[in-house]
Design a protein around this motif. Structure first.
Motif, PDB file in Angstrom:
ATOM      1  N   LEU A  77     -25.312  36.259   8.229  1.00 41.93           N
ATOM      2  CA  LEU A  77     -25.931  35.171   8.993  1.00 41.93           C
ATOM      3  C   LEU A  77     -27.138  35.660   9.793  1.00 41.93           C
ATOM      4  CD1 LEU A  77     -25.343  32.123   9.571  1.00 41.93           C
ATOM      5  CD2 LEU A  77     -24.121  32.878  11.619  1.00 41.93           C
ATOM      6  N   LEU A  97     -29.858  33.653  12.717  1.00 43.67           N
ATOM      7  CA  LEU A  97     -28.823  32.763  13.245  1.00 43.67           C
ATOM      8  C   LEU A  97     -27.658  33.563  13.809  1.00 43.67           C
ATOM      9  CD1 LEU A  97     -28.755  30.127  10.340  1.00 43.67           C
ATOM     10  CD2 LEU A  97     -29.942  29.935  12.544  1.00 43.67           C
ATOM     11  N   THR A 114     -36.242  33.769   8.673  1.00 41.05           N
ATOM     12  CA  THR A 114     -35.921  33.024   9.886  1.00 41.05           C
ATOM     13  C   THR A 114     -36.208  31.537   9.691  1.00 41.05           C
ATOM     14  OG1 THR A 114     -36.400  34.951  11.255  1.00 41.05           O
ATOM     15  CG2 THR A 114     -36.375  32.815  12.351  1.00 41.05           C
ATOM     16  N   TYR A 140     -30.906  35.631   8.750  1.00 41.39           N
ATOM     17  CA  TYR A 140     -31.694  34.400   8.808  1.00 41.39           C
ATOM     18  C   TYR A 140     -31.933  33.945  10.250  1.00 41.39           C
ATOM     19  CZ  TYR A 140     -30.240  34.937   4.061  1.00 41.39           C
ATOM     20  OH  TYR A 140     -30.017  35.477   2.821  1.00 41.39           O
ATOM     21  N   LEU A 150     -30.243  25.122   8.824  1.00 44.13           N
ATOM     22  CA  LEU A 150     -29.280  24.766   9.865  1.00 44.13           C
ATOM     23  C   LEU A 150     -29.570  23.348  10.353  1.00 44.13           C
ATOM     24  CD1 LEU A 150     -26.933  25.498  11.732  1.00 44.13           C
ATOM     25  CD2 LEU A 150     -28.627  26.392  13.365  1.00 44.13           C
ATOM     26  N   CYS A 190     -27.875  29.981   2.932  1.00 50.14           N
ATOM     27  CA  CYS A 190     -29.184  30.580   3.214  1.00 50.14           C
ATOM     28  C   CYS A 190     -29.495  31.691   2.221  1.00 50.14           C
ATOM     29  CB  CYS A 190     -29.231  31.107   4.644  1.00 50.14           C
ATOM     30  SG  CYS A 190     -29.409  29.829   5.912  1.00 50.14           S
ATOM     31  N   GLY A 215     -33.342  29.981   7.842  1.00 47.45           N
ATOM     32  CA  GLY A 215     -32.213  29.741   8.735  1.00 47.45           C
ATOM     33  C   GLY A 215     -32.413  28.499   9.590  1.00 47.45           C
ATOM     34  N   ALA A 232     -24.339  30.852   6.134  1.00 48.60           N
ATOM     35  CA  ALA A 232     -24.782  32.179   5.710  1.00 48.60           C
ATOM     36  C   ALA A 232     -24.895  32.266   4.192  1.00 48.60           C
ATOM     37  CB  ALA A 232     -23.808  33.233   6.229  1.00 48.60           C
TER      38      ALA A 232
END
Length: 395
Positions: free
Chosen positions: A368, A373, A287, A371, A294, A270, A290, A267
């Motif tokens: 978080l 997630l 998005t 993004y 990730l 990002c 994220g 988090a």
């Protein structure tokens, strides 16, 4: 982040006439090569950056400032490579400079790697590369040239602060402060923090990075040549994905692996990427940030855990976040003891400045879900790492 700083808006307007040049990145690259100077026998290195600039030119939603940043990134890498190779040709003994028992701070980003590196830098017995040195690695410079190089580093930091004011609150930089190897590694993850470049992502994930680390060693040999030899303290979260290549080139390195809850890490990181990418890309795909990071961070962790099994126990230090993130006065002496360095009264006196947040910095907040997630998704991606982290926290 719905609006841009006025300085960024004006810069994009000023650079708009030159933005069309990204339709012919080959021509722009040829000009950069002439400006930077190509070292003989370095065709593969040059061709790799030709490909990168071509892919970067096609990035979605790239801004005029972003296109200038892409060219600047490629120009700096080519110019530095040419200079390092020229210096070694002129002074072959540079490659005989021993980089003995260096310390590399690694781990996911946002795990206190920066403060750990900063604390390691305060000893008179240690050597950390400064940002300005990594931007233009060279031999000891005359005072006037040194001031010019430092000023260029300061301008880069000032530009970041001007175009992305919140970036400093999250990750402050200083031209004369310790900085990470990412600026010297040819193909670290830095371009992904500025644009979405799917072709480069596929290329990056298939690459053998050993040659990059051999070049990184040459950079530090250049920075050491003709100067007092001290133990190098180096850092980049991005080393995590290439520990095997790192240890091939630096077999006696000590690895300081920083640890923190990956949900918080992802988090926070990002958010950092969002603020930095907004300089080069509009609109920013939250998005996409994220999903991309990730994937990159979990891949780096998987590769790091695989390489970890081969690291001798005496060369591996696990540093929980609590050491410096929560209680640096207790954690700093532990860190020094773990890497085999004495902790002195002079070091203790310098500690408060090393761990202090920049004056005027605001609290960093992040979410978080912004993004795309979820906690479950991140924990699943880092399930194997969380087992290790629990063991480190219990130790």
């Amino acid at each position: 982040m719905s609006s841009s700083p006025i300085a960024l808006t004006l810069a994009n307007l000023a650079l708009r006439p030159a933005f069309g040049s990204r339709r012919d990145p080959g021509r722009i690259f040829d000009r950069i090569v002439v400006e930077a100077g190509e070292a003989p026998g370095d065709r593969e290195f040059v061709d790799d950056f030709r490909a990168l600039l071509g892919w970067w030119a096609k990035a979605e939603h790239l801004t005029p400032v972003g296109w200038q940043a892409a060219q600047g990134h490629v120009r700096r890498q080519l110019a530095n490579r040419a200079r390092v190779r020229r210096l070694i040709a002129e002074h072959p003994q540079i490659e005989r400079e021993p980089i003995e028992k260096p310390v590399f701070v690694v781990g996911l980003p946002r795990t206190a790697t920066t403060v750990t590196h900063s604390v390691l830098s305060i000893s008179d017995e240690h050597r950390c590369p400064s940002l300005w040195e990594l931007l233009t690695p060279d031999l000891e410079l005359p005072p006037r040239q040194r001031r010019k190089a430092v000023t260029a580093g300061r301008r880069m930091v000032q530009g970041t602060d001007l175009f992305a004011p919140r970036f400093r609150d999250i990750h402050a930089m200083a031209a004369e402060g310790p900085e990470e190897c990412t600026f010297a590694l040819p193909h670290a993850l830095m371009p992904f923090s500025q644009a979405r470049i799917p072709e480069y992502l596929a290329w990056h994930c298939e690459r053998d990075f050993t040659a990059d680390y051999r070049y990184l060693k040459q950079v530090y040999q250049v920075l050491q040549y003709g100067r007092p030899r001290r133990r190098w303290m180096l850092k980049s979260p991005m080393h995590l994905e290439n520990l095997d290549a790192l240890l091939t080139v630096f077999p006696d390195a000590t690895i300081v692996w920083c640890h923190r809850d990956p949900v918080t890490v992802v988090a926070s990181f990002c958010s950092l990427i969002e603020h930095g990418m907004a300089v080069s890309t509009r609109p920013v795909d939250l998005t996409g940030i994220g999903a991309t990071w990730l994937g990159l961070l979990s891949r780096a962790m998987t590769r790091g855990l695989a390489a970890r099994a081969a690291i001798p126990a005496q060369q591996l230090v696990d540093a929980p976040y609590s050491w410096l993130g929560s209680d640096p006065t207790t954690g700093a002496p532990k860190l020094y003891a773990a890497v085999g360095a004495p902790w002195t009264g002079a070091d203790a006196a310098r500690l408060p400045a090393a761990v202090a947040r920049p004056k005027g910095a605001r609290k960093h907040t992040y979410d978080l879900s912004r993004y795309g997630l979820t906690r479950d998704r991140v924990e699943s991606a880092f399930a194997e790492y969380n087992v290790l982290r629990a063991e480190v926290d219990r130790a």
